[in-house]
Motif scaffolding. Structure first.
Motif, PDB file in Angstrom:
ATOM      1  N   PRO A 176     -33.290  43.152  -0.135  1.00 23.99           N
ATOM      2  CA  PRO A 176     -33.390  41.557   0.107  1.00 23.99           C
ATOM      3  C   PRO A 176     -32.279  40.908  -0.675  1.00 23.99           C
ATOM      4  CG  PRO A 176     -35.541  42.577  -0.705  1.00 23.99           C
ATOM      5  CD  PRO A 176     -34.410  43.670  -0.912  1.00 23.99           C
ATOM      6  N   LYS A 177     -31.534  40.278   0.166  1.00 19.84           N
ATOM      7  CA  LYS A 177     -30.496  39.090  -0.617  1.00 19.84           C
ATOM      8  C   LYS A 177     -30.930  38.343  -1.971  1.00 19.84           C
ATOM      9  CE  LYS A 177     -27.902  37.716   3.540  1.00 19.84           C
ATOM     10  NZ  LYS A 177     -27.524  38.986   3.759  1.00 19.84           N
ATOM     11  N   PHE A 235     -24.241  30.922  -5.363  1.00 23.92           N
ATOM     12  CA  PHE A 235     -24.200  29.604  -5.836  1.00 23.92           C
ATOM     13  C   PHE A 235     -24.958  29.553  -7.280  1.00 23.92           C
ATOM     14  CE2 PHE A 235     -24.035  24.984  -6.588  1.00 23.92           C
ATOM     15  CZ  PHE A 235     -22.764  24.654  -5.806  1.00 23.92           C
ATOM     16  N   SER A 236     -24.438  29.028  -8.257  1.00 18.00           N
ATOM     17  CA  SER A 236     -25.265  28.964  -9.695  1.00 18.00           C
ATOM     18  C   SER A 236     -26.331  27.637  -9.326  1.00 18.00           C
ATOM     19  CB  SER A 236     -24.500  28.862 -10.637  1.00 18.00           C
ATOM     20  OG  SER A 236     -25.555  28.772 -11.747  1.00 18.00           O
ATOM     21  N   PHE A 237     -27.670  27.791  -9.327  1.00 21.10           N
ATOM     22  CA  PHE A 237     -28.615  26.797  -9.334  1.00 21.10           C
ATOM     23  C   PHE A 237     -29.546  26.703 -10.815  1.00 21.10           C
ATOM     24  CE2 PHE A 237     -28.045  27.346  -4.890  1.00 21.10           C
ATOM     25  CZ  PHE A 237     -27.659  26.393  -4.156  1.00 21.10           C
ATOM     26  N   PRO A 268     -22.935  24.892   0.303  1.00 24.49           N
ATOM     27  CA  PRO A 268     -22.807  25.810   1.431  1.00 24.49           C
ATOM     28  C   PRO A 268     -23.811  27.007   1.607  1.00 24.49           C
ATOM     29  CG  PRO A 268     -20.650  26.069  -0.014  1.00 24.49           C
ATOM     30  CD  PRO A 268     -21.855  24.678  -0.729  1.00 24.49           C
ATOM     31  N   ARG A 269     -24.245  27.332   2.502  1.00 26.14           N
ATOM     32  CA  ARG A 269     -25.116  28.240   2.646  1.00 26.14           C
ATOM     33  C   ARG A 269     -24.411  29.860   2.674  1.00 26.14           C
ATOM     34  NH1 ARG A 269     -30.247  27.357   5.224  1.00 26.14           N
ATOM     35  NH2 ARG A 269     -30.280  25.037   5.648  1.00 26.14           N
ATOM     36  N   ASP A 270     -25.067  30.716   2.239  1.00 28.04           N
ATOM     37  CA  ASP A 270     -24.661  32.463   2.250  1.00 28.04           C
ATOM     38  C   ASP A 270     -23.449  32.354   1.315  1.00 28.04           C
ATOM     39  OD1 ASP A 270     -26.645  33.284   3.986  1.00 28.04           O
ATOM     40  OD2 ASP A 270     -25.713  32.618   5.685  1.00 28.04           O
ATOM     41  N   GLY A 325     -26.403  32.534 -10.448  1.00 37.33           N
ATOM     42  CA  GLY A 325     -26.026  32.596  -9.250  1.00 37.33           C
ATOM     43  C   GLY A 325     -26.926  33.247  -8.382  1.00 37.33           C
ATOM     44  N   VAL A 326     -27.393  32.770  -7.203  1.00 37.01           N
ATOM     45  CA  VAL A 326     -28.219  33.096  -6.260  1.00 37.01           C
ATOM     46  C   VAL A 326     -27.795  32.777  -4.938  1.00 37.01           C
ATOM     47  CG1 VAL A 326     -30.281  33.129  -8.016  1.00 37.01           C
ATOM     48  CG2 VAL A 326     -29.716  31.135  -6.415  1.00 37.01           C
ATOM     49  N   ILE A 327     -28.243  33.504  -3.995  1.00 33.75           N
ATOM     50  CA  ILE A 327     -27.772  33.109  -2.313  1.00 33.75           C
ATOM     51  C   ILE A 327     -28.198  31.832  -2.000  1.00 33.75           C
ATOM     52  CG2 ILE A 327     -29.660  34.367  -1.409  1.00 33.75           C
ATOM     53  CD1 ILE A 327     -26.512  34.887  -0.063  1.00 33.75           C
ATOM     54  N   SER A 328     -27.234  31.092  -1.630  1.00 37.18           N
ATOM     55  CA  SER A 328     -27.590  29.596  -1.374  1.00 37.18           C
ATOM     56  C   SER A 328     -28.261  29.274   0.020  1.00 37.18           C
ATOM     57  CB  SER A 328     -26.355  28.670  -1.408  1.00 37.18           C
ATOM     58  OG  SER A 328     -26.754  27.561  -0.998  1.00 37.18           O
ATOM     59  N   ASP A 329     -29.437  28.744  -0.182  1.00 37.46           N
ATOM     60  CA  ASP A 329     -30.210  28.289   1.018  1.00 37.46           C
ATOM     61  C   ASP A 329     -29.718  26.934   1.516  1.00 37.46           C
ATOM     62  OD1 ASP A 329     -31.175  26.807  -0.807  1.00 37.46           O
ATOM     63  OD2 ASP A 329     -33.304  27.226  -0.401  1.00 37.46           O
TER      64      ASP A 329
END
Ligand code: NAD
Ligand code: LMR
Length: 336
Positions: free
Chosen positions: A153-154, A289-291, A284-286, A274-278
């Protein structure tokens, strides 16, 4: 007395195991600081073939530490052997930046490593493996690794911005003259690069037992928007200029913090990773990006509902744009 059954060991891989960061990180993992004081670990150590002699020395030192939680060590130059059945992966192995280089100069050299390692993880790792990419450019390497490991999983691919968070927290604690633990919820948004946005606008500080916003305690908007931001953005370069080598002790500590929070959960404070951006917060998606996230049961969740000021919007857009450019460059490199 009740019989307490010891936990089964988990397999943990560290890549770049003969390098600088690993030299500090391995002790932390093997001593219980990351997975808990009751969790035995079996370490898989990956490096490239010419480093096997040095790695042998590291293996000797691990043995000489006589650590009760360390049940075994497997040194190897073969990614498929290294990633077999691992529950946690610290992907550290990559070329570090030298003085005068920007992180994007590393991209062409390093991104191929993460394509190859993604393919190997896909074949042999546990499908619930938690992967932390430390090697730079960390966000984009994590994205590429995930792309080449489609059966995992991403959400399981993350990049390290915890060092930036720790740097930011430490700068604010020094500014306010309080212990570092009394500052919380500083956020790192975006890329682990000089476009990152260290954001103190939701941070809190405990002074005299009372919690208050950092913005009120610092009471200097100009400092928080300029000196604070640029100091954290450029801290990696400052360490390189002083040490002539990139940060290693602090990077290893941050990697431990990141993986510990992911496995054991966050408590009273957010973590940045840093995780896959939704697409949250108009990013930006995909891209990775750090959240700010909270973590429970091994799953991270982006903190919702924060106010984004005009200043923050500009900063988020700039770092998002850089990540999109890096993604394109990385995809071009991977085509070759
Ligand atoms: P180092 O040069 O001391 O060690 C890197 C190790 O990786 C070396 O032993 C090298 O042989 C090995 N390696 C190279 N290619 C490999 C491959 N394909 N597979 C396995 N191992 C491989 O570097 P370091 O100081 O440990 O830094 C490692 C990386 O971490 C660098 O890219 C650095 O820029 C990055 N870094 C990231 C952060 C962060 O906050 N995200 C912080 C500090 C450093
Ligand atoms: C850091 O932030 O210290 C590392 O990413 C090393 C670098 O190149 O800045």
């Amino acid at each position: 007395r009740p019989v307490v059954r010891p936990a089964e060991p988990i397999k943990v891989v560290v890549t770049g195991a003969a390098g600088q960061i690993a030299y500090s990180l391995l002790y932390q993992i093997a001593s219980g600081a990351v997975f808990g004081p009751d969790q035995p670990v079996y370490l898989h150590l990956l490096d490239i073939a010419p480093m096997m002699g040095v790695l042998e020395g590291v293996v000797m030192e691990l043995a000489d530490c006589a650590l009760p939680l360390l049940t075994g060590v497997l040194p190897t130059a073969n990614p498929e052997e290294a990633f077999k059945d691992v529950a946690a992966a610290f992907l550290v192995g990559a070329m570090p930046r030298k003085e005068g280089m920007e992180r994007k100069d590393l991209l062409a050299a390093n991104v191929r490593i993460f394509k190859e390692q993604g393919q190997a993880l896909d074949k042999v790792a546990r499908k619930d493996v938690k992967i932390l990419v430390v090697g730079n450019p960390a966000n984009t390497n994590a994205l590429i690794c995930s792309k080449y490991a489609p059966s995992i999983p991403k959400e399981n691919f993350t990049a390290m911005t915890r060092l930036d968070q720790n740097r930011a927290q430490s700068q604010l604690a020094a500014k306010l003259g309080v212990p570092v633990k009394d500052v919380k919820n500083v956020i790192i948004w975006g890329n682990h690069s000089s476009t990152q946005f260290p954001d103190a606008s939701n941070a809190a500080v405990k002074i005299g037992g009372v919690e208050k916003p950092v913005t009120a305690a610092v009471n200097d908007d100009e400092y928080l928007k300029s000196t604070f931001v640029t100091t954290v953005q450029k801290r990696g370069a400052a360490v390189i200029a002083a040490r002539k080598m990139s940060s290693a002790l602090s990077a290893a500590k941050a990697a431990s913090d990141h993986m510990r929070d992911w496995f054991l959960g966050t408590t009273d404070r957010w973590a940045s990773m840093g995780v896959i951006s939704d697409g949250s917060y108009g990013t930006p998606r995909d891209v990775v990006f750090s959240f700010p996230v909270t973590i429970s049961g091994g799953k991270w969740k982006i903190v919702e509902g924060l106010t984004i000021t005009d200043f923050a919007r500009q900063m988020l857009d700039a770092t998002g744009k850089e990540l999109l450019e890096e993604k394109q460059d990385a995809l071009d490199v991977c085509k070759d």
